[in-house]
Design an enzyme around this catalytic site. Structure first.
Site, PDB file in Angstrom:
ATOM      1  N   ASP A 199       6.648 -13.337   1.784  1.00 31.05           N
ATOM      2  CA  ASP A 199       5.903 -12.087   1.742  1.00 31.05           C
ATOM      3  C   ASP A 199       6.580 -11.223   0.655  1.00 31.05           C
ATOM      4  O   ASP A 199       7.704 -11.530   0.230  1.00 31.05           O
ATOM      5  CB  ASP A 199       6.025 -11.456   3.139  1.00 31.05           C
ATOM      6  N   ASP A 253       6.311  -7.106   0.123  1.00 33.15           N
ATOM      7  CA  ASP A 253       6.815  -5.778   0.523  1.00 33.15           C
ATOM      8  C   ASP A 253       7.636  -5.857   1.801  1.00 33.15           C
ATOM      9  O   ASP A 253       7.179  -6.387   2.817  1.00 33.15           O
ATOM     10  CB  ASP A 253       5.643  -4.811   0.715  1.00 33.15           C
ATOM     11  N   ASP A 293       7.766  -9.738   7.046  1.00 31.07           N
ATOM     12  CA  ASP A 293       8.274  -8.608   7.832  1.00 31.07           C
ATOM     13  C   ASP A 293       7.173  -7.804   8.487  1.00 31.07           C
ATOM     14  O   ASP A 293       7.429  -6.766   9.075  1.00 31.07           O
ATOM     15  CB  ASP A 293       9.054  -7.662   6.925  1.00 31.07           C
TER      16      ASP A 293
HETATM   17  O1  LIG Z   1       1.988  -8.461   2.474  1.00 30.25           O
HETATM   18  P1  LIG Z   1       2.949  -7.523   1.786  1.00 30.25           P
HETATM   19  O2  LIG Z   1       3.415  -8.023   0.455  1.00 30.25           O
HETATM   20  O3  LIG Z   1       4.095  -7.145   2.673  1.00 30.25           O
HETATM   21  O4  LIG Z   1       2.095  -6.213   1.513  1.00 30.25           O
HETATM   22  C1  LIG Z   1       1.711  -5.365   2.595  1.00 30.25           C
HETATM   23  C2  LIG Z   1       1.469  -3.966   2.086  1.00 30.25           C
HETATM   24  O5  LIG Z   1       2.666  -3.613   1.387  1.00 30.25           O
HETATM   25  C3  LIG Z   1       2.670  -2.400   0.641  1.00 30.25           C
HETATM   26  O6  LIG Z   1       2.800  -1.320   1.530  1.00 30.25           O
HETATM   27  C4  LIG Z   1       4.053  -1.282   2.194  1.00 30.25           C
HETATM   28  O7  LIG Z   1       5.122  -1.143   1.231  1.00 30.25           O
HETATM   29  C5  LIG Z   1       5.086   0.108   0.480  1.00 30.25           C
HETATM   30  C6  LIG Z   1       6.199   0.054  -0.552  1.00 30.25           C
HETATM   31  O8  LIG Z   1       7.435  -0.133   0.040  1.00 30.25           O
HETATM   32  C7  LIG Z   1       5.228   1.273   1.453  1.00 30.25           C
HETATM   33  O9  LIG Z   1       5.181   2.513   0.735  1.00 30.25           O
HETATM   34  C8  LIG Z   1       4.081   1.213   2.478  1.00 30.25           C
HETATM   35  O10 LIG Z   1       4.243   2.233   3.431  1.00 30.25           O
HETATM   36  C9  LIG Z   1       4.073  -0.138   3.179  1.00 30.25           C
HETATM   37  O11 LIG Z   1       2.956  -0.266   4.033  1.00 30.25           O
HETATM   38  C10 LIG Z   1       1.450  -2.257  -0.227  1.00 30.25           C
HETATM   39  O12 LIG Z   1       1.437  -1.005  -0.861  1.00 30.25           O
HETATM   40  C11 LIG Z   1       0.177  -2.523   0.545  1.00 30.25           C
HETATM   41  O13 LIG Z   1      -0.927  -2.472  -0.319  1.00 30.25           O
HETATM   42  C12 LIG Z   1       0.282  -3.917   1.135  1.00 30.25           C
HETATM   43  O14 LIG Z   1      -0.905  -4.241   1.830  1.00 30.25           O
END
Ligand SMILES: O=P(O)(O)OC[C@H]1O[C@H](O[C@H]2O[C@H](CO)[C@@H](O)[C@H](O)[C@H]2O)[C@H](O)[C@@H](O)[C@@H]1O
Length: 360
Positions: free
Chosen positions: A123, A125, A325
């Site tokens: 993954d 983020d 995560d």
């Molecule tokens: O599947 P992932 O790669 O984990 O993506 C899931 C979402 O991640 C991002 O949002 C998350 O991380 C951001 C940066 O650290 C944070 O600001 C936010 O609150 C989190 O939800 C991304 O911006 C999303 O579009 C993804 O869907």
């Protein structure tokens, strides 16, 4: 684990289920008992509707879901030893016993991986990058990039992210990897001549001119997603801190920087827009509401697709590893847990304890 072999691995993911900290679990089973048993129910703690459409944002379950998908950190631990603070609840302790630390179990895991072909799925983020307030600045560290580049030399490695594929590739920037964006709804994977391609799968070339397979099972939703993105940008524009992100086949509505007293307004905006789109559903991430097509596709299915494309599916000697995560990663954990369980009559999950800042 044969680091020189050209393939495979255990699955590491982060369910952050009943706990209050970020976790990474692996669907590898240690040789010894007691065997941690994969329990999808344990991981799915946010109430969701099958259609994904919220009927009433005033219902307490709605705000509960927003809060519980962004658990507050109350425990302290380091990478080698579990140090659980006094306020850690019984459920969390039970969870920790069932799913032991991957780092403390590293020898067991490497023993399990011996002679197996590993495929690594990551993954982005919160796994490769830290969680930060501004999603546009979620950069991975130089060390993390070097570690991913190194592991990709030995094992086929793919990133499966909720971001758009282009955006996550922009963050990672490694050409030897495979990338799946939009929670697996936009996959650029390897070409295998002997395999039959599903509908919506086209052969193409990547930026380096290498032959690739492009699979976009939700391609028909593109215009709808663009429309919804524009509506959500418009309807949330007065909410301080709200941010809408276009992830190509899905849309993220971030409320991390919104005052908690306005979360309900964010929820109402999303509800009011998607109520007109019965073919879209909602899921929860870390302080984010995700609008996505109602199709039978998720990170678990993307992982299956990539394994198949790599010619690694249905082989007993293949060990897929998933590290994640977030709640959407649970679909991948579930796949690996079920696969490992059915093929080997048992399954295993480990977690990584990672220190997380408050409210992350
Ligand atoms: O599947 P992932 O790669 O984990 O993506 C899931 C979402 O991640 C991002 O949002 C998350 O991380 C951001 C940066 O650290 C944070 O600001 C936010 O609150 C989190 O939800 C991304 O911006 C999303 O579009 C993804 O869907």
């Amino acid at each position: 684990m044969d680091l020189k072999s050209n393939h495979t691995a255990p699955v590491l993911a982060d369910p952050a289920p009943i706990s209050k900290s970020r976790l990474v679990a692996s669907s590898l089973l240690p040789y010894s008992s007691p065997a941690p048993v994969f329990s999808p129910n344990l991981l799915l703690t946010v109430p969701r509707k099958k259609t994904g459409i919220l009927d009433d944002v005033r219902a307490s379950s709605w705000l509960d879901a927003m809060k519980s998908s962004s658990p507050r950190h109350t425990s302290t631990r380091d990478y080698n030893h579990e140090i659980v603070s006094a306020d850690t609840d019984v459920a969390y302790r039970t969870w920790m016993v069932k799913y032991p630390s991957a780092l403390s179990s590293f020898e067991q895991i490497t023993n399990f991986a011996k002679g197996k072909r590993i495929a690594l799925f990551l993954d982005y983020d919160g796994t490769l990058s830290p969680i930060v307030d501004n999603p546009d600045f979620a950069f991975m560290s130089i060390d993390m990039r070097a570690a991913v580049a190194k592991v990709a030399k030995y094992f086929p490695t793919a990133i499966i992210s909720g971001r758009s594929r282009d955006k996550v590739y922009g963050f990672v920037g490694l050409t030897d990897l495979y990338y799946a964006g939009s929670h697996g709804m936009d996959i650029m994977g390897p070409v295998r001549e002997s395999s039959d391609d599903p509908p919506n799968c086209i052969r193409s070339t990547d930026k380096q001119g290498k032959g690739v397979k492009l699979f976009q099972p939700a391609s028909e939703f593109l215009p709808m997603i663009d429309e919804v993105f524009n509506s959500l940008v418009n309807s949330t524009k007065e909410i301080k801190g709200a941010k809408v992100e276009n992830n190509k086949f899905c849309v993220s509505v971030h409320y991390r920087n919104v005052d908690e007293k306005n979360w309900k307004t964010v929820a109402q905006c999303v509800h009011d827009v998607i109520r007109n789109y019965p073919r879209l559903r909602l899921s929860h991430g870390r302080k984010v509401l995700e609008v996505r097509p109602v199709i039978d596709w998720d990170k678990g299915k993307a992982l299956t697709f990539l394994l198949e494309s790599l010619g690694l599916s249905n082989h007993d000697d293949v060990l897929p590893i998933y590290v994640g995560d977030d709640r959407t990663d649970e679909d991948a954990f579930k796949f690996i847990g079920l696969k490992t369980g059915s093929e080997r009559g048992k399954s295993g999950i480990w977690h990584f304890s990672i220190i997380r800042s408050k409210g992350e």
